[in-house]
Write a protein that holds these residues in place. Structure first.
Motif, short mmCIF file in Angstrom:
data_model
loop_
_atom_site.label_atom_id
_atom_site.label_comp_id
_atom_site.label_asym_id
_atom_site.label_seq_id
_atom_site.Cartn_x
_atom_site.Cartn_y
_atom_site.Cartn_z
N ARG A 14 -5.56 -5.04 -10.33
CA ARG A 14 -5.23 -4.06 -9.29
C ARG A 14 -4.21 -3.04 -9.77
O ARG A 14 -4.38 -1.84 -9.57
N CYS A 15 -3.10 -3.51 -10.36
CA CYS A 15 -2.01 -2.58 -10.68
C CYS A 15 -1.79 -2.45 -12.19
O CYS A 15 -1.01 -1.61 -12.62
N GLY A 40 3.68 -3.10 -13.54
CA GLY A 40 2.76 -2.78 -12.45
C GLY A 40 3.48 -2.48 -11.14
O GLY A 40 4.61 -2.00 -11.14
N ASP A 41 2.81 -2.77 -10.05
CA ASP A 41 3.33 -2.50 -8.72
C ASP A 41 4.01 -3.75 -8.18
O ASP A 41 3.37 -4.79 -8.02
N CYS A 44 2.29 -5.37 -5.33
CA CYS A 44 0.88 -5.73 -5.50
C CYS A 44 0.69 -7.23 -5.33
O CYS A 44 1.51 -8.03 -5.77
N HIS A 46 -1.07 -9.54 -6.96
CA HIS A 46 -1.75 -9.49 -8.26
C HIS A 46 -3.05 -10.30 -8.29
O HIS A 46 -3.11 -11.42 -7.81
#
Ligand SMILES: [Zn+2]
Length: 59
Positions: A14-15, A40-41, A44, A46
């Motif tokens: 996703r991120c 990443g985020d 998120c 994950h």
């Protein structure tokens, strides 16, 4: 049954967060690429892609 080799790294689909398994610490560590942490985020949820390079057979 054969020996199972745990995945050495994981990437979030996703991120894009990229973790590597640190044997010494026994924990996931965020990969640093060109001085930039692939974290990443932080919000998120994950979705780890650990099957792509997962090998069920010990070498
Ligand atoms: Zn993520």
């Amino acid at each position: 049954m054969t020996d199972v080799v745990p995945p050495g790294e994981r990437i979030c689909e996703r991120c894009g967060r990229h973790d590597e398994w640190d044997d010494d610490r026994g924990a996931w560590t965020i990969v640093t690429d060109d001085g930039e942490r692939q974290s990443g985020d932080p919000f998120c949820l994950h979705e780890w892609d650990i099957n792509g390079n997962y090998s069920p057979l010990a070498e």
